[in-house]
Motif scaffolding. Structure first.
Motif, PDB file in Angstrom:
ATOM      1  N   LEU A 170      66.134 -32.767 -20.755  1.00  0.00           N
ATOM      2  CA  LEU A 170      66.685 -33.132 -19.453  1.00  0.00           C
ATOM      3  C   LEU A 170      66.284 -34.558 -19.117  1.00  0.00           C
ATOM      4  O   LEU A 170      65.121 -34.939 -19.284  1.00  0.00           O
ATOM      5  CB  LEU A 170      66.163 -32.190 -18.370  1.00  0.00           C
ATOM      6  N   THR A 171      67.239 -35.357 -18.671  1.00  0.00           N
ATOM      7  CA  THR A 171      66.925 -36.709 -18.229  1.00  0.00           C
ATOM      8  C   THR A 171      67.378 -36.876 -16.789  1.00  0.00           C
ATOM      9  O   THR A 171      68.501 -36.513 -16.419  1.00  0.00           O
ATOM     10  CB  THR A 171      67.601 -37.768 -19.116  1.00  0.00           C
ATOM     11  N   LEU A 172      66.488 -37.439 -15.989  1.00  0.00           N
ATOM     12  CA  LEU A 172      66.770 -37.717 -14.579  1.00  0.00           C
ATOM     13  C   LEU A 172      67.029 -39.202 -14.427  1.00  0.00           C
ATOM     14  O   LEU A 172      66.458 -40.030 -15.144  1.00  0.00           O
ATOM     15  CB  LEU A 172      65.600 -37.280 -13.705  1.00  0.00           C
ATOM     16  N   THR A 173      67.894 -39.568 -13.478  1.00  0.00           N
ATOM     17  CA  THR A 173      68.232 -40.978 -13.274  1.00  0.00           C
ATOM     18  C   THR A 173      68.257 -41.302 -11.791  1.00  0.00           C
ATOM     19  O   THR A 173      68.359 -40.402 -10.937  1.00  0.00           O
ATOM     20  CB  THR A 173      69.611 -41.320 -13.885  1.00  0.00           C
ATOM     21  N   ALA A 174      68.194 -42.590 -11.513  1.00  0.00           N
ATOM     22  CA  ALA A 174      68.270 -43.040 -10.124  1.00  0.00           C
ATOM     23  C   ALA A 174      69.651 -42.804  -9.520  1.00  0.00           C
ATOM     24  O   ALA A 174      69.819 -42.908  -8.304  1.00  0.00           O
ATOM     25  CB  ALA A 174      67.903 -44.523 -10.032  1.00  0.00           C
ATOM     26  N   ALA A 175      70.626 -42.481 -10.365  1.00  0.00           N
ATOM     27  CA  ALA A 175      71.955 -42.157  -9.852  1.00  0.00           C
ATOM     28  C   ALA A 175      72.004 -40.752  -9.258  1.00  0.00           C
ATOM     29  O   ALA A 175      72.934 -40.429  -8.505  1.00  0.00           O
ATOM     30  CB  ALA A 175      72.993 -42.287 -10.966  1.00  0.00           C
ATOM     31  N   HIS A 176      71.031 -39.902  -9.594  1.00  0.00           N
ATOM     32  CA  HIS A 176      70.986 -38.557  -9.035  1.00  0.00           C
ATOM     33  C   HIS A 176      70.551 -38.599  -7.570  1.00  0.00           C
ATOM     34  O   HIS A 176      69.924 -39.561  -7.115  1.00  0.00           O
ATOM     35  CB  HIS A 176      70.005 -37.673  -9.825  1.00  0.00           C
ATOM     36  N   GLU A 177      70.854 -37.508  -6.880  1.00  0.00           N
ATOM     37  CA  GLU A 177      70.420 -37.309  -5.504  1.00  0.00           C
ATOM     38  C   GLU A 177      69.493 -36.098  -5.455  1.00  0.00           C
ATOM     39  O   GLU A 177      69.526 -35.251  -6.364  1.00  0.00           O
ATOM     40  CB  GLU A 177      71.625 -37.100  -4.583  1.00  0.00           C
ATOM     41  N   PRO A 178      68.660 -35.990  -4.417  1.00  0.00           N
ATOM     42  CA  PRO A 178      67.744 -34.843  -4.340  1.00  0.00           C
ATOM     43  C   PRO A 178      68.446 -33.494  -4.463  1.00  0.00           C
ATOM     44  O   PRO A 178      67.926 -32.570  -5.096  1.00  0.00           O
ATOM     45  CB  PRO A 178      67.084 -35.019  -2.974  1.00  0.00           C
ATOM     46  N   GLN A 179      69.649 -33.374  -3.889  1.00  0.00           N
ATOM     47  CA  GLN A 179      70.354 -32.093  -3.980  1.00  0.00           C
ATOM     48  C   GLN A 179      70.772 -31.771  -5.412  1.00  0.00           C
ATOM     49  O   GLN A 179      70.938 -30.601  -5.773  1.00  0.00           O
ATOM     50  CB  GLN A 179      71.578 -32.071  -3.052  1.00  0.00           C
ATOM     51  N   ASP A 180      70.943 -32.807  -6.244  1.00  0.00           N
ATOM     52  CA  ASP A 180      71.258 -32.564  -7.654  1.00  0.00           C
ATOM     53  C   ASP A 180      70.077 -31.890  -8.356  1.00  0.00           C
ATOM     54  O   ASP A 180      70.265 -30.982  -9.173  1.00  0.00           O
ATOM     55  CB  ASP A 180      71.585 -33.880  -8.370  1.00  0.00           C
ATOM     56  N   ILE A 181      68.879 -32.356  -8.044  1.00  0.00           N
ATOM     57  CA  ILE A 181      67.671 -31.777  -8.642  1.00  0.00           C
ATOM     58  C   ILE A 181      67.518 -30.330  -8.180  1.00  0.00           C
ATOM     59  O   ILE A 181      67.184 -29.443  -8.980  1.00  0.00           O
ATOM     60  CB  ILE A 181      66.426 -32.598  -8.265  1.00  0.00           C
ATOM     61  N   ASP A 182      67.788 -30.079  -6.900  1.00  0.00           N
ATOM     62  CA  ASP A 182      67.684 -28.722  -6.377  1.00  0.00           C
ATOM     63  C   ASP A 182      68.692 -27.797  -7.059  1.00  0.00           C
ATOM     64  O   ASP A 182      68.371 -26.642  -7.366  1.00  0.00           O
ATOM     65  CB  ASP A 182      67.907 -28.722  -4.864  1.00  0.00           C
ATOM     66  N   GLN A 183      69.905 -28.300  -7.301  1.00  0.00           N
ATOM     67  CA  GLN A 183      70.897 -27.484  -7.986  1.00  0.00           C
ATOM     68  C   GLN A 183      70.468 -27.175  -9.411  1.00  0.00           C
ATOM     69  O   GLN A 183      70.606 -26.047  -9.885  1.00  0.00           O
ATOM     70  CB  GLN A 183      72.255 -28.183  -7.986  1.00  0.00           C
TER      71      GLN A 183
END
Length: 384
Positions: A362-375
């Motif tokens: 899994l890779t996280l990016t600054a383009a994500h939003e907090p709700q994306d992480i929650d999903q």
């Protein structure tokens, strides 16, 4: 055994072990969203850690460069393919990272192969971290110099290997942030061990540059280490592609004479060099700082909430967050389960990672939003 039988047997072996690699043609895949076969997914497989591949300033710089120089360089840098755009970005990059010279390469793979092929002779020795990138280990294996591997991030083991007699020079090879586990190398101790035996240190900081350290200067700057050879790539934090070797004046002069990947390859398009310069401007500025802070917050949000009862979470504070599931088939099933819930994640299996450590990378990016992480967390909980 015929050629066809050899090929069929190799493919059959991969299928039976659930290690057969497949490509997916996507119509959009670098940013927050990935679109494939008309379906839209939250994208947790992109290395575009700061979201700069979609940045209007970077896109505009590439467009302006294409209008000025055309869409290709037209040749090797030793013939006609080295332009003022290449020169300006090399000088900017070297100044930013505190090195006398920077040399641009078409990819990080090419940069690593070029360095080791040009520098190493049969009387020399390469000592590499066991989990170093395939481009480094393959180059070392093909080199006339013998290759020794030290246990991952084990600088005591490294020191013992360095202390063994060697008639030539010794090159220590490691990464800043490891691509599959997401952990960081102990660069100060590694550098100290190399220097104690008059060895050189090569650090590939593909996954650290732009993302960590003061103004995004990377892992070496963060740990206050200046390796003899620093390789940085531009397909991750910079959001583009290509790579550079940071080095001394003498090494740069040597590479320009003997690095076949430079001499016999068409150089990157000048427009790309202009786009990279624009990406560096963002990384160095206030917006880059804000993007790094956002990414750090998203990483903490994910790590604080993911259930370690259901998954083995690698010890990573980077944008790379591997979930180790073990069996190849289970990794594939988990990736499929996430995609059914509109989350795109890639199952990584041997031989890319050691047997028994198949994972979702899994890779996280600054383009994500907090709700994306929650999903993502909700979907993982259901799949687990």
């Amino acid at each position: 055994m015929s050629w066809q039988q050899k090929i069929d047997a190799a493919l059959s072996e991969r299928r039976s072990a659930d290690t057969l690699r497949r490509r997916h043609a996507v119509s959009q895949g670098a940013g927050r969203w990935l679109i494939a076969d008309g379906c839209k997914y939250l994208n947790f497989s992109s290395n575009d850690y700061l979201g700069l591949s979609q940045h209007p300033q970077v896109i505009r710089a590439w467009q302006q460069g294409a209008e000025r120089f055309g869409v290709g360089s037209g040749g090797s840098g030793h013939v006609s393919g080295y332009t003022t755009a290449h020169q300006a970005f090399e000088e900017e990059l070297a100044d930013w990272l505190g090195y006398p010279r920077a040399l641009l390469f078409i990819s990080g793979f090419a940069a690593n192969q070029a360095l080791i092929a040009a520098l190493m002779a049969k009387e020399d020795r390469i000592i590499a971290d066991r989990l170093s990138h395939a481009s480094l280990l393959e180059a070392a294996s093909l080199s006339p110099a013998p290759l020794r591997r030290f246990s991952h991030n084990d600088t005591q083991h490294l020191a013992r290997l360095l202390a063994a007699p060697c008639p030539g020079q010794q090159l220590v090879v490691t990464e800043g942030v490891f691509s599959m586990d997401g952990d960081s190398a102990p660069l100060r101790e590694t550098d100290r061990a190399a220097r104690a035996q008059n060895g050189w240190l090569l650090v590939d900081d593909a996954h650290g540059i732009g993302v960590v350290g003061e103004a995004g200067r990377g892992s070496c700057w963060q740990q206050q280490v200046r390796p003899d050879l620093l390789v940085v790539t531009f397909g991750k934090g910079f959001g583009v592609s290509g790579a550079a070797v940071l080095c001394s004046e003498s090494v740069a002069a040597y590479m320009l004479q003997f690095a076949r990947h430079l001499i016999y390859s068409t150089s990157m398009p000048p427009a790309q060099a202009q786009a990279l310069s624009a990406a560096l401007t963002v990384i160095r500025g206030e917006e880059g700082r804000a993007r790094r802070e956002k990414l750090t917050a998203l990483i903490q949000r994910f790590r604080s909430a993911v259930s370690t009862r259901e998954f083995t979470l690698a010890d990573s504070q980077s944008a790379i967050q591997p979930l180790i599931v073990g069996e190849n088939g289970r990794a594939l099933q988990l990736a499929d389960a996430l995609r059914r819930q509109q989350c795109w994640a890639t199952a990584i299996r041997p031989p890319t990672v050691p047997a028994g450590t198949a994972r979702l990378r899994l890779t996280l990016t600054a383009a994500h939003e907090p709700q994306d992480i929650d999903q993502l967390l909700e979907v993982l909980h259901g799949a687990g």
